[in-house]
Structures are given as C-alpha cells and as structure tokens.
Design a protein around this motif. Structure first.
Motif, PDB file in Angstrom:
ATOM      1  N   ILE A  48     162.123 -36.989   1.117  1.00  0.00           N
ATOM      2  CA  ILE A  48     162.607 -36.240   1.066  1.00  0.00           C
ATOM      3  C   ILE A  48     164.116 -35.762   0.338  1.00  0.00           C
ATOM      4  O   ILE A  48     164.248 -36.117   2.438  1.00  0.00           O
ATOM      5  N   ASP A  49     165.293 -36.015   0.301  1.00  0.00           N
ATOM      6  CA  ASP A  49     166.375 -35.437  -0.166  1.00  0.00           C
ATOM      7  C   ASP A  49     166.760 -33.276   0.175  1.00  0.00           C
ATOM      8  O   ASP A  49     165.447 -32.873   0.434  1.00  0.00           O
ATOM      9  N   GLY A  50     167.172 -33.967   1.377  1.00  0.00           N
ATOM     10  CA  GLY A  50     167.008 -32.484   1.126  1.00  0.00           C
ATOM     11  C   GLY A  50     168.892 -32.201   2.509  1.00  0.00           C
ATOM     12  O   GLY A  50     170.014 -32.992   2.275  1.00  0.00           O
ATOM     13  N   GLY A  51     169.114 -30.886   3.756  1.00  0.00           N
ATOM     14  CA  GLY A  51     170.584 -30.932   3.930  1.00  0.00           C
ATOM     15  C   GLY A  51     170.478 -30.213   4.770  1.00  0.00           C
ATOM     16  O   GLY A  51     169.750 -29.003   5.172  1.00  0.00           O
ATOM     17  N   PHE A  52     171.280 -30.222   5.287  1.00  0.00           N
ATOM     18  CA  PHE A  52     171.501 -28.825   6.466  1.00  0.00           C
ATOM     19  C   PHE A  52     172.706 -28.101   6.391  1.00  0.00           C
ATOM     20  O   PHE A  52     173.509 -28.324   6.116  1.00  0.00           O
ATOM     21  N   TYR A  53     172.209 -26.634   6.404  1.00  0.00           N
ATOM     22  CA  TYR A  53     173.784 -25.924   6.246  1.00  0.00           C
ATOM     23  C   TYR A  53     173.990 -25.336   7.389  1.00  0.00           C
ATOM     24  O   TYR A  53     173.449 -24.643   8.273  1.00  0.00           O
ATOM     25  N   ARG A  54     175.285 -25.120   8.164  1.00  0.00           N
ATOM     26  CA  ARG A  54     175.964 -24.124   8.873  1.00  0.00           C
ATOM     27  C   ARG A  54     175.645 -22.829   8.893  1.00  0.00           C
ATOM     28  O   ARG A  54     175.773 -22.197   7.985  1.00  0.00           O
ATOM     29  N   SER A  55     174.498 -22.395   9.910  1.00  0.00           N
ATOM     30  CA  SER A  55     174.418 -21.081   9.863  1.00  0.00           C
ATOM     31  C   SER A  55     173.835 -20.369  11.248  1.00  0.00           C
ATOM     32  O   SER A  55     173.589 -21.802  12.239  1.00  0.00           O
ATOM     33  N   SER A  56     173.503 -19.478  11.704  1.00  0.00           N
ATOM     34  CA  SER A  56     173.433 -18.484  12.991  1.00  0.00           C
ATOM     35  C   SER A  56     172.071 -18.792  13.199  1.00  0.00           C
ATOM     36  O   SER A  56     170.918 -18.670  13.885  1.00  0.00           O
ATOM     37  N   GLN A  57     171.361 -18.244  11.552  1.00  0.00           N
ATOM     38  CA  GLN A  57     170.174 -18.562  11.714  1.00  0.00           C
ATOM     39  C   GLN A  57     169.453 -19.380  11.985  1.00  0.00           C
ATOM     40  O   GLN A  57     169.301 -20.750  12.321  1.00  0.00           O
ATOM     41  N   THR A  58     167.835 -19.435  12.511  1.00  0.00           N
ATOM     42  CA  THR A  58     167.364 -20.879  12.409  1.00  0.00           C
ATOM     43  C   THR A  58     165.106 -20.183  11.545  1.00  0.00           C
ATOM     44  O   THR A  58     165.186 -19.272  11.204  1.00  0.00           O
ATOM     45  N   SER A  59     165.099 -21.694  11.327  1.00  0.00           N
ATOM     46  CA  SER A  59     163.748 -21.821  10.595  1.00  0.00           C
ATOM     47  C   SER A  59     162.445 -21.873  11.979  1.00  0.00           C
ATOM     48  O   SER A  59     161.741 -23.143  12.474  1.00  0.00           O
ATOM     49  N   THR A  60     161.034 -20.634  12.068  1.00  0.00           N
ATOM     50  CA  THR A  60     160.075 -21.211  12.755  1.00  0.00           C
ATOM     51  C   THR A  60     158.765 -20.146  11.903  1.00  0.00           C
ATOM     52  O   THR A  60     159.754 -19.108  10.974  1.00  0.00           O
ATOM     53  N   VAL A  61     158.796 -20.992  12.498  1.00  0.00           N
ATOM     54  CA  VAL A  61     156.591 -20.052  11.926  1.00  0.00           C
ATOM     55  C   VAL A  61     156.216 -18.639  11.747  1.00  0.00           C
ATOM     56  O   VAL A  61     156.123 -17.885  11.703  1.00  0.00           O
ATOM     57  N   ASP A  62     156.773 -18.035  13.523  1.00  0.00           N
ATOM     58  CA  ASP A  62     156.544 -17.327  14.077  1.00  0.00           C
ATOM     59  C   ASP A  62     157.844 -15.418  12.737  1.00  0.00           C
ATOM     60  O   ASP A  62     157.393 -14.744  12.236  1.00  0.00           O
ATOM     61  N   GLN A  63     159.130 -16.399  12.125  1.00  0.00           N
ATOM     62  CA  GLN A  63     159.413 -15.718  11.566  1.00  0.00           C
ATOM     63  C   GLN A  63     159.409 -15.752   9.462  1.00  0.00           C
ATOM     64  O   GLN A  63     159.860 -15.239   9.166  1.00  0.00           O
ATOM     65  N   GLY A  64     158.447 -16.406   9.537  1.00  0.00           N
ATOM     66  CA  GLY A  64     157.670 -16.629   8.399  1.00  0.00           C
ATOM     67  C   GLY A  64     157.870 -17.600   7.277  1.00  0.00           C
ATOM     68  O   GLY A  64     157.981 -17.757   6.209  1.00  0.00           O
TER      69      GLY A  64
END
Length: 117
Positions: A48-64
């Motif tokens: 699938i197409d997509g990308g990464f953007y600069r951010s101090s955030q993370t993507s985790t299940v615990d964070q929903g």
C-alpha cells in the motif's frame, strides 16, 4: 476494480526519517522517495502507498493507534531480521485462532505486528 472509497494511503510518524527508512529497507525491502526534510514516501513494495512524516509522536496500540500487521511465511526469520535491523520485539510470538504473531517497534518506537498461519 475501483479504488473509490478504499484505503489508499497511510501516514506514520517518525522522529528519525533516516533510521526508519534504513530499517524498512533492510527488513521489508521498501523503496522511498523524499519530499523535503520532513517527509518520505513508500509505494508498491509495501503493498500500500504511504509515508513517514517527521514527528516526536509514536503510533502504538496502547495509545489507541491502528495496528499495521504484516504477513510473513517465516515468522522466526522475520523476527530475527527485525531485531538485526534495529527493531525491538514488543510482544513475543503468540498463537491465536488461525495463526501466530508478534509485535515489534521500529527504531522510532512505532508498533507493528507480523503474523503467519
């Protein structure tokens, strides 16, 4: 088949774009296109197409966050490759109806999973 109203693109945070590009290239053989200093895109090689953007955030299940799940024909080999490329196992391999999976963190702390029958 029409793409109308289908998932078309994913965007994932990353505080270190060079580290995340290196990791996904080593493990999943993704190719990237840079769009300035704060964004890089991946395409067909990811499924699938997509990308990464600069951010101090993370993507985790615990964070929903939504969990992106990869398929592998050899879970143990994929797990070894992830670790050798700088990823961390976040949840050890476990069984569920229909298969097995494990969760990992990329070098920027984003959570993903890999499953197999």
């Amino acid at each position: 088949m029409s793409n109308h109203l289908k998932i078309n693109y994913l965007e994932i945070p990353a505080h270190d774009l060079e580290a995340v590009k290196s990791f996904f290239t080593q493990v999943f053989d993704w190719q990237f296109t840079d769009y300035g200093p704060d964004y890089c895109a991946f395409a067909d090689s990811a499924g699938i197409d997509g990308g990464f953007y600069r951010s101090s955030q993370t993507s985790t299940v615990d964070q929903g966050s939504v969990l992106i799940v990869f398929y592998s024909e050899d879970l143990s080999a994929t797990q070894d490759l992830i670790v050798s490329a700088g990823g961390k196992i976040h949840q050890q391999m476990f069984s569920f109806p229909g298969g097995q999976r494990f969760h990992f963190l990329d070098p920027c702390g984003n959570e993903f999973a890999v499953w197999s029958e």
